[in-house]
Structures are given as C-alpha cells and as structure tokens.
Scaffold this motif. Structure first.
Motif, PDB file in Angstrom:
ATOM      1  N   GLY A  10       0.810  -1.217   0.000  1.00  0.00           N
ATOM      2  CA  GLY A  10       0.000   0.000   0.000  1.00  0.00           C
ATOM      3  C   GLY A  10       0.841   1.264   0.000  1.00  0.00           C
ATOM      4  N   THR A  11       0.413   2.240  -0.787  1.00  0.00           N
ATOM      5  CA  THR A  11       1.067   3.565  -0.777  1.00  0.00           C
ATOM      6  C   THR A  11       0.058   4.653  -0.393  1.00  0.00           C
ATOM      7  N   GLY A  12      -0.793   4.333   0.559  1.00  0.00           N
ATOM      8  CA  GLY A  12      -1.662   5.365   1.140  1.00  0.00           C
ATOM      9  C   GLY A  12      -0.897   6.068   2.250  1.00  0.00           C
ATOM     10  N   ILE A  48      -5.469  10.972  -2.137  1.00  0.00           N
ATOM     11  CA  ILE A  48      -5.874  11.815  -1.003  1.00  0.00           C
ATOM     12  C   ILE A  48      -7.371  11.589  -0.766  1.00  0.00           C
ATOM     13  N   ARG A  49      -7.686  10.428  -0.215  1.00  0.00           N
ATOM     14  CA  ARG A  49      -9.102  10.047  -0.064  1.00  0.00           C
ATOM     15  C   ARG A  49      -9.929  11.070   0.726  1.00  0.00           C
ATOM     16  N   PRO A  50      -9.369  11.731   1.759  1.00  0.00           N
ATOM     17  CA  PRO A  50     -10.205  12.684   2.498  1.00  0.00           C
ATOM     18  C   PRO A  50     -10.734  13.845   1.654  1.00  0.00           C
ATOM     19  N   GLY A  78       1.950  -3.355  -8.496  1.00  0.00           N
ATOM     20  CA  GLY A  78       1.161  -4.592  -8.483  1.00  0.00           C
ATOM     21  C   GLY A  78       0.256  -4.644  -7.272  1.00  0.00           C
ATOM     22  N   LEU A  79      -0.429  -5.766  -7.173  1.00  0.00           N
ATOM     23  CA  LEU A  79      -1.343  -5.990  -6.046  1.00  0.00           C
ATOM     24  C   LEU A  79      -0.845  -7.174  -5.253  1.00  0.00           C
ATOM     25  N   VAL A  80      -0.784  -7.048  -3.957  1.00  0.00           N
ATOM     26  CA  VAL A  80      -0.497  -8.234  -3.138  1.00  0.00           C
ATOM     27  C   VAL A  80      -1.764  -9.080  -3.159  1.00  0.00           C
ATOM     28  N   LEU A 109       1.068  -4.530   6.549  1.00  0.00           N
ATOM     29  CA  LEU A 109      -0.198  -4.456   5.811  1.00  0.00           C
ATOM     30  C   LEU A 109      -0.757  -3.043   5.920  1.00  0.00           C
ATOM     31  N   ALA A 110      -0.774  -2.335   4.776  1.00  0.00           N
ATOM     32  CA  ALA A 110      -1.243  -0.931   4.760  1.00  0.00           C
ATOM     33  C   ALA A 110      -2.176  -0.727   3.563  1.00  0.00           C
ATOM     34  N   THR A 111      -3.053  -1.703   3.349  1.00  0.00           N
ATOM     35  CA  THR A 111      -3.909  -1.643   2.150  1.00  0.00           C
ATOM     36  C   THR A 111      -5.232  -0.919   2.405  1.00  0.00           C
ATOM     37  N   GLY A 112      -5.386  -0.304   3.573  1.00  0.00           N
ATOM     38  CA  GLY A 112      -6.510   0.599   3.791  1.00  0.00           C
ATOM     39  C   GLY A 112      -7.861  -0.062   3.966  1.00  0.00           C
ATOM     40  N   SER A 113      -8.867   0.616   3.448  1.00  0.00           N
ATOM     41  CA  SER A 113     -10.245   0.168   3.652  1.00  0.00           C
ATOM     42  C   SER A 113     -11.038   0.407   2.375  1.00  0.00           C
ATOM     43  N   ARG A 114     -12.218  -0.110   2.366  1.00  0.00           N
ATOM     44  CA  ARG A 114     -13.113   0.036   1.218  1.00  0.00           C
ATOM     45  C   ARG A 114     -14.519   0.308   1.705  1.00  0.00           C
ATOM     46  N   LEU A 115     -15.273   1.065   0.922  1.00  0.00           N
ATOM     47  CA  LEU A 115     -16.696   1.206   1.192  1.00  0.00           C
ATOM     48  C   LEU A 115     -17.333  -0.169   1.007  1.00  0.00           C
ATOM     49  N   VAL A 130     -17.789   8.235  -3.191  1.00  0.00           N
ATOM     50  CA  VAL A 130     -16.552   9.032  -3.275  1.00  0.00           C
ATOM     51  C   VAL A 130     -15.441   8.341  -2.477  1.00  0.00           C
ATOM     52  N   ASP A 131     -15.458   7.014  -2.504  1.00  0.00           N
ATOM     53  CA  ASP A 131     -14.523   6.245  -1.684  1.00  0.00           C
ATOM     54  C   ASP A 131     -13.132   6.148  -2.312  1.00  0.00           C
ATOM     55  N   GLN A 132     -13.080   5.966  -3.612  1.00  0.00           N
ATOM     56  CA  GLN A 132     -11.809   5.820  -4.321  1.00  0.00           C
ATOM     57  C   GLN A 132     -11.787   6.857  -5.448  1.00  0.00           C
ATOM     58  N   LEU A 371      -8.745  26.078   8.681  1.00  0.00           N
ATOM     59  CA  LEU A 371      -7.983  24.944   9.193  1.00  0.00           C
ATOM     60  C   LEU A 371      -8.163  23.716   8.292  1.00  0.00           C
ATOM     61  N   LYS A 372      -9.410  23.472   7.882  1.00  0.00           N
ATOM     62  CA  LYS A 372      -9.677  22.311   7.029  1.00  0.00           C
ATOM     63  C   LYS A 372      -8.878  22.400   5.738  1.00  0.00           C
ATOM     64  N   GLN A 373      -8.824  23.608   5.160  1.00  0.00           N
ATOM     65  CA  GLN A 373      -8.091  23.753   3.895  1.00  0.00           C
ATOM     66  C   GLN A 373      -6.593  23.514   4.097  1.00  0.00           C
TER      67      GLN A 373
HETATM   68  C1  LIG Z   1     -14.481  10.754   1.177  1.00  0.00           C
HETATM   69  C2  LIG Z   1     -13.599  10.479   2.339  1.00  0.00           C
HETATM   70  C3  LIG Z   1     -13.385  11.477   3.290  1.00  0.00           C
HETATM   71  C4  LIG Z   1     -12.541  11.233   4.362  1.00  0.00           C
HETATM   72  N1  LIG Z   1     -12.322  12.240   5.242  1.00  0.00           N
HETATM   73  C5  LIG Z   1     -11.429  12.077   6.222  1.00  0.00           C
HETATM   74  C6  LIG Z   1     -11.111  13.159   7.098  1.00  0.00           C
HETATM   75  O1  LIG Z   1     -11.669  14.243   6.991  1.00  0.00           O
HETATM   76  N2  LIG Z   1     -10.183  12.951   8.067  1.00  0.00           N
HETATM   77  C7  LIG Z   1      -9.549  11.752   8.199  1.00  0.00           C
HETATM   78  O2  LIG Z   1      -8.697  11.636   9.088  1.00  0.00           O
HETATM   79  N3  LIG Z   1      -9.839  10.702   7.404  1.00  0.00           N
HETATM   80  C8  LIG Z   1     -10.761  10.831   6.411  1.00  0.00           C
HETATM   81  N4  LIG Z   1     -11.043   9.790   5.579  1.00  0.00           N
HETATM   82  C9  LIG Z   1     -10.468   8.465   5.854  1.00  0.00           C
HETATM   83  C10 LIG Z   1      -9.055   8.317   5.308  1.00  0.00           C
HETATM   84  O3  LIG Z   1      -9.012   8.647   3.944  1.00  0.00           O
HETATM   85  C11 LIG Z   1      -8.575   6.884   5.493  1.00  0.00           C
HETATM   86  O4  LIG Z   1      -8.714   6.544   6.843  1.00  0.00           O
HETATM   87  C12 LIG Z   1      -7.117   6.777   5.065  1.00  0.00           C
HETATM   88  O5  LIG Z   1      -7.032   6.923   3.665  1.00  0.00           O
HETATM   89  C13 LIG Z   1      -6.507   5.463   5.511  1.00  0.00           C
HETATM   90  O6  LIG Z   1      -5.182   5.417   5.090  1.00  0.00           O
HETATM   91  P1  LIG Z   1      -4.491   4.032   4.728  1.00  0.00           P
HETATM   92  O7  LIG Z   1      -3.112   4.344   4.319  1.00  0.00           O
HETATM   93  O8  LIG Z   1      -4.732   3.060   5.811  1.00  0.00           O
HETATM   94  O9  LIG Z   1      -5.317   3.468   3.463  1.00  0.00           O
HETATM   95  P2  LIG Z   1      -5.584   4.074   2.030  1.00  0.00           P
HETATM   96  O10 LIG Z   1      -5.416   5.541   2.014  1.00  0.00           O
HETATM   97  O11 LIG Z   1      -6.887   3.491   1.603  1.00  0.00           O
HETATM   98  O12 LIG Z   1      -4.430   3.444   1.139  1.00  0.00           O
HETATM   99  C14 LIG Z   1      -4.419   2.075   0.808  1.00  0.00           C
HETATM  100  C15 LIG Z   1      -3.320   1.796  -0.179  1.00  0.00           C
HETATM  101  O13 LIG Z   1      -3.257   0.391  -0.438  1.00  0.00           O
HETATM  102  C16 LIG Z   1      -3.216   0.159  -1.835  1.00  0.00           C
HETATM  103  N5  LIG Z   1      -3.734  -1.179  -2.088  1.00  0.00           N
HETATM  104  C17 LIG Z   1      -5.016  -1.597  -2.097  1.00  0.00           C
HETATM  105  N6  LIG Z   1      -5.072  -2.921  -2.339  1.00  0.00           N
HETATM  106  C18 LIG Z   1      -3.794  -3.349  -2.441  1.00  0.00           C
HETATM  107  C19 LIG Z   1      -3.182  -4.620  -2.660  1.00  0.00           C
HETATM  108  N7  LIG Z   1      -3.911  -5.734  -2.804  1.00  0.00           N
HETATM  109  N8  LIG Z   1      -1.822  -4.694  -2.702  1.00  0.00           N
HETATM  110  C20 LIG Z   1      -1.060  -3.573  -2.545  1.00  0.00           C
HETATM  111  N9  LIG Z   1      -1.591  -2.352  -2.342  1.00  0.00           N
HETATM  112  C21 LIG Z   1      -2.939  -2.244  -2.285  1.00  0.00           C
HETATM  113  C22 LIG Z   1      -4.029   1.307  -2.401  1.00  0.00           C
HETATM  114  O14 LIG Z   1      -3.794   1.479  -3.780  1.00  0.00           O
HETATM  115  C23 LIG Z   1      -3.512   2.445  -1.541  1.00  0.00           C
HETATM  116  O15 LIG Z   1      -2.253   2.873  -2.023  1.00  0.00           O
HETATM  117  C24 LIG Z   1     -11.904   9.972   4.494  1.00  0.00           C
HETATM  118  C25 LIG Z   1     -12.122   8.970   3.551  1.00  0.00           C
HETATM  119  C26 LIG Z   1     -12.958   9.205   2.481  1.00  0.00           C
HETATM  120  C27 LIG Z   1     -13.160   8.115   1.458  1.00  0.00           C
END
Ligand SMILES: Cc1cc2nc3c(=O)[nH]c(=O)nc-3n(C[C@H](O)[C@H](O)[C@H](O)COP(=O)(O)OP(=O)(O)OC[C@H]3O[C@@H](n4cnc5c(N)ncnc54)[C@H](O)[C@@H]3O)c2cc1C
Length: 402
Positions: A10-12, A48-50, A78-80, A109-115, A130-132, A371-373
């Motif tokens: 993951g590169t989040g 920048i999901r937020p 690639g994808l793990v 493990l830093a692959t984040g979350s999904r709706l 507006v999740d991804q 502040l938000k900006q």
């Molecule tokens: C619309 C919206 C508004 C939000 N607003 C806020 C806010 O105001 N404040 C706040 O704190 N949080 C907010 N969030 C939540 C925040 O965006 C997430 O909590 C944050 O992105 C989590 O970071 P992460 O690095 O864990 O995961 P992510 O940012 O989801 O990154 C996951 C990474 O894993 C990669 N990946 C996925 N699958 C694989 C795989 N199989 N193998 C390798 N890589 C993979 C993805 O491409 C990505 O690079 C918001 C989210 C959304 C959708």
C-alpha cells in the motif's frame, strides 16, 4: 548474502509513512546494505481520499515514486494477492499481468479500507460514491452531464449515510449542483440515515452545529429511515416513501481491506486486525498491521483508532519503524495518540473543528474552514523527496496533532 526484506503493501497514508520510517530506522542503524524496503501498490501514488468529496478533483493522487526512491525504498507496481502469513512469501499480481513471489522477513499491511455496500437492490448499478478516486471521478462525470438533462429529478441528490463522508458530501452538494445547473435552478439535496438524528455520532454539541449548518445550506435531513432500493430514477425508503433523484451517493459502511482477513488473529466487526501496542498482529509472526487495517488502542483509557488519515499518519510511522527495528536491533516504539480531533467540511457554511473524543466544538464556519483547507491541502500531502528532511519527520514519536 541476500538482503532481509521488509515488504509494505500500500502507498496510502500509512504505507508511505511506514516506508519512510522503516528506511529511516535502517539508516539510523547503518544497515542499508543488509535490509531493504520493498513497497507494492497498484500505482506509485498516494490517493488523497479525504478530499474525494470535493467538487474539483485536482491533485488528488500525488506521485510518490521520487519520494520512495529518495529514501532508498524499492517500488513494485502490483497488487499483493496473498500475504503468505505462514510461508513468509507474498504473491504479487504485477501491473504487467505477471505474477511474482516476494519473500519477506517483515510484512506491513497498509492496504486501507473500502466502502462496503449492503445487498440492497440497485446500489451497484445506480449509486455513486466518493470512496476511491475512480468512483469519485465517475460521480463528477455524472454530475457534469446533468446540465444537459431537462427532467425534474436532475437537481435532486440523495446522500445515503450521515457519517463524516456523507455529511461532507451532502454539505458540498448544493453548491456543486448550482455550479453545474445554474444558480436559479431548483436544487434538492437530502441526507438519509437510520439513526434517530442526523450526525448523532458527532456527540450532542457538535451534532447541533452540524444540523444547523445543513439547515442553513438547505440540505433536507431524513433521519430514522433506511434506503431499501435504488433505481435509475431515485430511492425507496423504509417508510415506504420515494425520492425521485438523478443522483444517489452511497457513503455508509467502511470495511478493512480484504487482505486483513488473511492475517491470523482477532478481527473487529469491520474486519480490522486487533494489533498490539507495537502494531504487530499478535498471532502472525512477522506481520505488522497499520492504517485502516488495524484496530489499536490510542491511549490507556479505552479509546481506539478510527479509520482516519489522522491515525494512519502515525500508525504508519510506528509500524514501519517497528518492522525495521526488529531486524536492525533498535528499540521498538509503542503506538500512542492520545489527542483526537476532527475537522468536518460543511461546504459553503464553513467547517467544524472539534477536540477530544467527546468532540468539543472549537472552531466553526470560516475559522474552521481555514484549518480544514490547511489540513486537506498541505498537511496530509506527502513531503518533498529530500532524504534528510523526510527522515527528520519520519520518527515514530512524531506528533500528528499538537
Ligand atoms: C471521502 C472520504 C473522506 C474522508 N475524510 C477524512 C477526514 O476528513 N479525516 C480523516 O482523518 N480521514 C478521512 N477519511 C479516511 C481516510 O481517507 C482513510 O482513513 C485513510 O485513507 C486510511 O489510510 P491508509 O493508508 O490506511 O489506506 P488508504 O489511504 O486506503 O491506502 C491504501 C493503499 O493500499 C493500496 N492497495 C489496495 N489494495 C492493495 C493490494 N492488494 N496490494 C497492494 N496495495 C494495495 C491502495 O492502492 C492504496 O495505495 C476519508 C475517507 C474518504 C473516502
């Protein structure tokens, strides 16, 4: 002798900061020649999901390849597919369609979350989200096409879910629709949530502010009902009523990435792994869990991480440091983030900034918006690719919110 490998998926927010703190720890120990950091994700960008609820989707996925290269991390597109929790061999589906196996000594493990959408008829075909980045772009294209329509429903949008994402999306929508349809066009934006009151989870004081802001923006509140069906012309609600709407935005329900299910051990109701104080998966040797894939204690009075960028920025630094520390012989750093804040964008009204888990109101309207900006436009973006400057802010005890 081949190098030991820290493999980061993951590169989040969490993945990038894990890579920066891991390479920092390796450099601190002078072990660059025998430990490497490999980062896998589908593209070398940090989405920048937020900000994906915003009207203008520019600079939403900054490139991090120069940053990773500057600290000496190797990027693999690639994808793990499989972590290899027992074999310590991960399977990667590369961007070019081929598969490769990467042996690891530590896995982050830093692959984040999904709706996660419930099995309600019509969501998959007719609801936007507006999740991804790609789904936010689809909504944007759809909204752009409304200008050419003449039906009454074109000016109506239903936002499903009164959590943070739903509130921000609903608050932004009136202005967004007016920009597309004209300032005098009839606009109707409705936010629907099963809770007794909209924004109830914000806590009593903040919720009153949020509801007042929605009223001022003209956003209709429909608490106490569920959406039971979505179709091309709108939504049906659990009280039997119907809202004709050209646009339905689903925002309810987040789940940890499915790979978290491959990590042995206890998981919470959203699929997150229960991590220990060092962000190790307690029942999986060599695996660290971070960002939205981990549930960890933020303090010693019973609070836990929420899926947020605020927590991911620190969780990433701690997991990356600890994964490297175990290999290079540095002290492990316990995760702790006792200060919790929220900053909720409420469109043309401004923004609401709260402090504490009880969400005490600190800033509202234009002050909150400023502040938000700053948070959304500067603080959460990846740093410039300058090794020493990056290492100076990649320490695991870096305080995200002062
Ligand atoms: C619309 C919206 C508004 C939000 N607003 C806020 C806010 O105001 N404040 C706040 O704190 N949080 C907010 N969030 C939540 C925040 O965006 C997430 O909590 C944050 O992105 C989590 O970071 P992460 O690095 O864990 O995961 P992510 O940012 O989801 O990154 C996951 C990474 O894993 C990669 N990946 C996925 N699958 C694989 C795989 N199989 N193998 C390798 N890589 C993979 C993805 O491409 C990505 O690079 C918001 C989210 C959304 C959708």
């Amino acid at each position: 002798m081949s190098k030991q490998t820290i493999l980061i998926a993951g590169t989040g927010f969490a993945g990038v900061w894990a890579a920066l703190s891991a390479t920092r720890a390796i450099a601190l120990a002078g072990r660059e020649d025998d430990v490497e950091v490999v980062v896998v994700s589908p593209s070398p960008t940090m989405v920048i999901r937020p900000r994906l609820y915003e009207a203008v989707l520019e600079n939403m996925n900054p490139d991090v390849s120069a940053l990773l290269a500057a600290v000496g991390a190797r990027y693999v597109a690639g994808l793990v597919e499989a972590i290899g929790a027992t074999t310590q061999q991960a399977t990667i589906l590369r961007g070019d369609g081929g598969r490769e196996t990467i042996a690891w000594d530590r896995f982050v493990l830093a692959t984040g979350s999904r709706l996660s959408t419930p099995p309600i008829p019509g969501i998959a075909d007719h609801a936007f989200d507006v999740d991804q980045l790609d789904s936010a772009q689809r909504l944007d294209e759809h909204l752009g096409l409304l200008a050419a329509r003449t039906d009454e429903a074109r000016g109506t949008a239903v936002v499903v879910g009164g959590g943070f994402t739903g509130l921000e999306g609903a608050a932004e929508m009136p202005e967004r629709l007016r920009a597309i349809l004209g300032k005098d066009a009839p606009i109707r934006v409705v936010i629907v949530d099963p809770a007794e009151q909209i924004a109830a989870e914000m806590g009593a004081d903040a919720a009153v502010v949020v509801r007042g802001a929605l009223d001022e923006l003209g956003v209709e509140q429909r608490p106490g009902v569920r959406v039971t069906a979505v179709d091309a012309g709108g939504v049906t609600l659990s009280d039997g009523s119907r809202i004709d709407a050209a646009t339905v935005v689903w925002s309810a329900g987040m789940r940890a990435h499915p790979l978290a299910g491959q990590v042995p051990g206890e998981h919470d109701a959203t699929g997150r792994v229960l991590g220990d104080v060092y962000l190790r998966a307690p029942e999986a040797s060599g695996i660290f869990v971070t960002g939205d894939t981990v549930k960890a204690a933020t303090d010693d009075i019973g609070n836990f991480t929420v899926m947020s960028c605020q927590h991911a920025l620190s969780l990433g630094r701690v997991a990356g440091h600890n994964a490297a520390a175990e290999l290079v012989g540095l002290d492990l750093h316990p995760y702790s983030q006792p200060k919790y804040v929220t900053c909720l964008d409420l469109g043309a009204w401004g923004a609401l900034y709260t402090e504490g888990w009880d969400r005490q109101v600190h800033l509202t309207r234009a002050e909150g918006k400023k502040l938000k900006q700053e948070i959304n436009g500067v603080w959460i973006y990846p740093p410039a690719p300058e090794r020493e400057a990056v290492f100076a802010v990649s320490n695991p005890d870096f305080v995200i919110v002062l």
